[in-house]
Design a protein around this motif. Structure first.
Motif, PDB file in Angstrom:
ATOM      1  N   ALA A  43     101.570  71.331 -10.890  1.00 45.07           N
ATOM      2  CA  ALA A  43     103.025  71.156 -10.831  1.00 45.07           C
ATOM      3  C   ALA A  43     103.434  69.785 -11.367  1.00 45.07           C
ATOM      4  CB  ALA A  43     103.523  71.338  -9.396  1.00 45.07           C
ATOM      5  N   GLU A  44     102.682  68.743 -11.030  1.00 45.89           N
ATOM      6  CA  GLU A  44     102.987  67.402 -11.540  1.00 45.89           C
ATOM      7  C   GLU A  44     102.810  67.347 -13.047  1.00 45.89           C
ATOM      8  OE1 GLU A  44     101.190  64.059  -9.577  1.00 45.89           O
ATOM      9  OE2 GLU A  44     101.550  64.934  -7.606  1.00 45.89           O
ATOM     10  N   ARG A  45     101.767  67.980 -13.552  1.00 41.98           N
ATOM     11  CA  ARG A  45     101.538  67.975 -15.006  1.00 41.98           C
ATOM     12  C   ARG A  45     102.663  68.703 -15.740  1.00 41.98           C
ATOM     13  NH1 ARG A  45      96.282  69.454 -13.341  1.00 41.98           N
ATOM     14  NH2 ARG A  45      96.590  71.488 -14.309  1.00 41.98           N
ATOM     15  N   LEU A  46     103.137  69.818 -15.166  1.00 37.47           N
ATOM     16  CA  LEU A  46     104.238  70.562 -15.791  1.00 37.47           C
ATOM     17  C   LEU A  46     105.515  69.723 -15.847  1.00 37.47           C
ATOM     18  CD1 LEU A  46     103.777  74.103 -14.207  1.00 37.47           C
ATOM     19  CD2 LEU A  46     103.543  73.512 -16.619  1.00 37.47           C
ATOM     20  N   LEU A  47     105.837  69.073 -14.739  1.00 38.22           N
ATOM     21  CA  LEU A  47     107.048  68.255 -14.728  1.00 38.22           C
ATOM     22  C   LEU A  47     106.890  67.048 -15.645  1.00 38.22           C
ATOM     23  CD1 LEU A  47     109.897  67.860 -13.729  1.00 38.22           C
ATOM     24  CD2 LEU A  47     108.970  66.685 -11.719  1.00 38.22           C
ATOM     25  N   TRP A  48     105.721  66.423 -15.631  1.00 33.73           N
ATOM     26  CA  TRP A  48     105.478  65.253 -16.473  1.00 33.73           C
ATOM     27  C   TRP A  48     105.662  65.596 -17.957  1.00 33.73           C
ATOM     28  CZ3 TRP A  48     106.065  60.457 -16.672  1.00 33.73           C
ATOM     29  CH2 TRP A  48     105.410  59.649 -17.615  1.00 33.73           C
ATOM     30  N   ALA A  49     105.298  66.791 -18.360  1.00 37.13           N
ATOM     31  CA  ALA A  49     105.478  67.205 -19.759  1.00 37.13           C
ATOM     32  C   ALA A  49     106.949  67.152 -20.158  1.00 37.13           C
ATOM     33  CB  ALA A  49     104.913  68.614 -19.968  1.00 37.13           C
ATOM     34  N   ASN A  50     107.853  67.303 -19.195  1.00 31.72           N
ATOM     35  CA  ASN A  50     109.291  67.237 -19.473  1.00 31.72           C
ATOM     36  C   ASN A  50     109.866  65.834 -19.332  1.00 31.72           C
ATOM     37  OD1 ASN A  50     110.570  70.179 -19.684  1.00 31.72           O
ATOM     38  ND2 ASN A  50     108.789  70.231 -18.347  1.00 31.72           N
ATOM     39  N   VAL A 110     104.062  56.521  -5.815  1.00 27.51           N
ATOM     40  CA  VAL A 110     105.060  57.590  -5.920  1.00 27.51           C
ATOM     41  C   VAL A 110     104.719  58.452  -7.126  1.00 27.51           C
ATOM     42  CG1 VAL A 110     106.805  56.214  -4.754  1.00 27.51           C
ATOM     43  CG2 VAL A 110     106.715  56.198  -7.247  1.00 27.51           C
ATOM     44  N   ASP A 111     105.027  59.744  -7.022  1.00 22.68           N
ATOM     45  CA  ASP A 111     104.668  60.664  -8.096  1.00 22.68           C
ATOM     46  C   ASP A 111     105.336  60.267  -9.409  1.00 22.68           C
ATOM     47  OD1 ASP A 111     103.040  62.174  -6.400  1.00 22.68           O
ATOM     48  OD2 ASP A 111     104.682  63.518  -5.844  1.00 22.68           O
ATOM     49  N   ARG A 155     112.890  53.687 -12.971  1.00 26.38           N
ATOM     50  CA  ARG A 155     113.264  52.372 -12.431  1.00 26.38           C
ATOM     51  C   ARG A 155     114.732  52.055 -12.695  1.00 26.38           C
ATOM     52  NH1 ARG A 155     108.070  50.199 -15.161  1.00 26.38           N
ATOM     53  NH2 ARG A 155     106.512  50.400 -13.535  1.00 26.38           N
ATOM     54  N   GLU A 156     115.223  52.398 -13.894  1.00 23.85           N
ATOM     55  CA  GLU A 156     116.597  52.029 -14.237  1.00 23.85           C
ATOM     56  C   GLU A 156     117.623  52.721 -13.343  1.00 23.85           C
ATOM     57  OE1 GLU A 156     116.643  55.098 -18.042  1.00 23.85           O
ATOM     58  OE2 GLU A 156     116.231  52.975 -18.340  1.00 23.85           O
ATOM     59  N   SER A 157     117.344  53.928 -12.873  1.00 28.49           N
ATOM     60  CA  SER A 157     118.278  54.608 -11.973  1.00 28.49           C
ATOM     61  C   SER A 157     117.829  54.530 -10.514  1.00 28.49           C
ATOM     62  CB  SER A 157     118.467  56.062 -12.389  1.00 28.49           C
ATOM     63  OG  SER A 157     117.267  56.781 -12.215  1.00 28.49           O
ATOM     64  N   ARG A 158     116.709  53.851 -10.272  1.00 29.01           N
ATOM     65  CA  ARG A 158     116.171  53.655  -8.912  1.00 29.01           C
ATOM     66  C   ARG A 158     115.950  55.000  -8.212  1.00 29.01           C
ATOM     67  NH1 ARG A 158     114.011  48.942  -8.483  1.00 29.01           N
ATOM     68  NH2 ARG A 158     114.369  48.803  -6.277  1.00 29.01           N
ATOM     69  N   LEU A 159     115.370  55.955  -8.962  1.00 26.69           N
ATOM     70  CA  LEU A 159     115.116  57.292  -8.439  1.00 26.69           C
ATOM     71  C   LEU A 159     113.624  57.568  -8.412  1.00 26.69           C
ATOM     72  CD1 LEU A 159     116.162  60.094  -7.521  1.00 26.69           C
ATOM     73  CD2 LEU A 159     116.134  60.751  -9.943  1.00 26.69           C
ATOM     74  N   ILE A 160     113.161  58.051  -7.281  1.00 23.59           N
ATOM     75  CA  ILE A 160     111.774  58.494  -7.111  1.00 23.59           C
ATOM     76  C   ILE A 160     111.792  60.006  -6.961  1.00 23.59           C
ATOM     77  CG2 ILE A 160     109.851  58.555  -5.462  1.00 23.59           C
ATOM     78  CD1 ILE A 160     110.496  55.591  -4.876  1.00 23.59           C
ATOM     79  N   ILE A 161     110.860  60.662  -7.644  1.00 22.98           N
ATOM     80  CA  ILE A 161     110.697  62.106  -7.503  1.00 22.98           C
ATOM     81  C   ILE A 161     109.337  62.342  -6.865  1.00 22.98           C
ATOM     82  CG2 ILE A 161     110.592  64.325  -8.675  1.00 22.98           C
ATOM     83  CD1 ILE A 161     112.166  62.871 -10.972  1.00 22.98           C
ATOM     84  N   GLU A 162     109.343  63.013  -5.727  1.00 23.41           N
ATOM     85  CA  GLU A 162     108.120  63.348  -5.023  1.00 23.41           C
ATOM     86  C   GLU A 162     107.921  64.852  -5.107  1.00 23.41           C
ATOM     87  OE1 GLU A 162     105.710  61.340  -3.056  1.00 23.41           O
ATOM     88  OE2 GLU A 162     106.572  60.046  -4.576  1.00 23.41           O
ATOM     89  N   ILE A 163     106.736  65.271  -5.524  1.00 20.92           N
ATOM     90  CA  ILE A 163     106.392  66.674  -5.628  1.00 20.92           C
ATOM     91  C   ILE A 163     105.629  67.053  -4.362  1.00 20.92           C
ATOM     92  CG2 ILE A 163     105.278  68.448  -7.033  1.00 20.92           C
ATOM     93  CD1 ILE A 163     107.501  66.802  -8.456  1.00 20.92           C
ATOM     94  N   ASP A 164     106.167  68.023  -3.639  1.00 19.23           N
ATOM     95  CA  ASP A 164     105.570  68.428  -2.376  1.00 19.23           C
ATOM     96  C   ASP A 164     104.916  69.797  -2.499  1.00 19.23           C
ATOM     97  OD1 ASP A 164     106.488  66.127  -1.209  1.00 19.23           O
ATOM     98  OD2 ASP A 164     108.229  67.065  -0.277  1.00 19.23           O
TER      99      ASP A 164
END
Length: 115
Positions: free
Chosen positions: A22-29, A51-52, A56-65
């Motif tokens: 799932a992380e690899r799929l999202l990272w491709a985008n 963090v997954d 940094r510029e929008s100060r957003l972290i995406i965590e894949i659960d």
């Protein structure tokens, strides 16, 4: 890991190499500013956490659960982690593995809406 690599750098590299599907799929985008020009990094060390994904510029972290975030103990640990990350000025978006498998485009739309 080369012996000259700092431990944090080496750990982040291992996490990237061993990323779940799932992380690899999202990272491709997300990689190479692939999501509307926003720069994301993966396995970013923040304090004692990795963090997954982070923009940094929008100060957003995406965590894949996946399944590893389902017990009470894991949820309590996640809450402490989120408190720390929010105290550093980040917003956190949690996405389920299944959501990425079902519609990675929909997840990307959600990320853009959150940004």
């Amino acid at each position: 890991m080369r012996s000259a690599d700092p431990p944090i750098h080496g750990h982040a590299q291992r996490l990237r190499r061993q990323a779940p599907k799932a992380e690899r799929l999202l990272w491709a985008n997300l990689r190479n500013r692939g999501l509307a020009g926003h720069k994301f990094v993966r396995q970013l060390p923040l304090g004692s956490y990795f963090v997954d994904f982070a923009c940094r510029e929008s100060r957003l972290i995406i965590e894949i659960d996946g399944a590893t975030h389902s017990t009470d103990e894991e949820r309590v640990r996640d809450q402490g982690r989120e408190r720390y990350l929010k105290a550093q000025g980040y917003r956190i978006l949690r996405v389920q593995n299944a959501d990425i498998y079902e519609s990675v485009d929909g997840v990307c739309e959600l990320i853009l809406a959150t940004i």
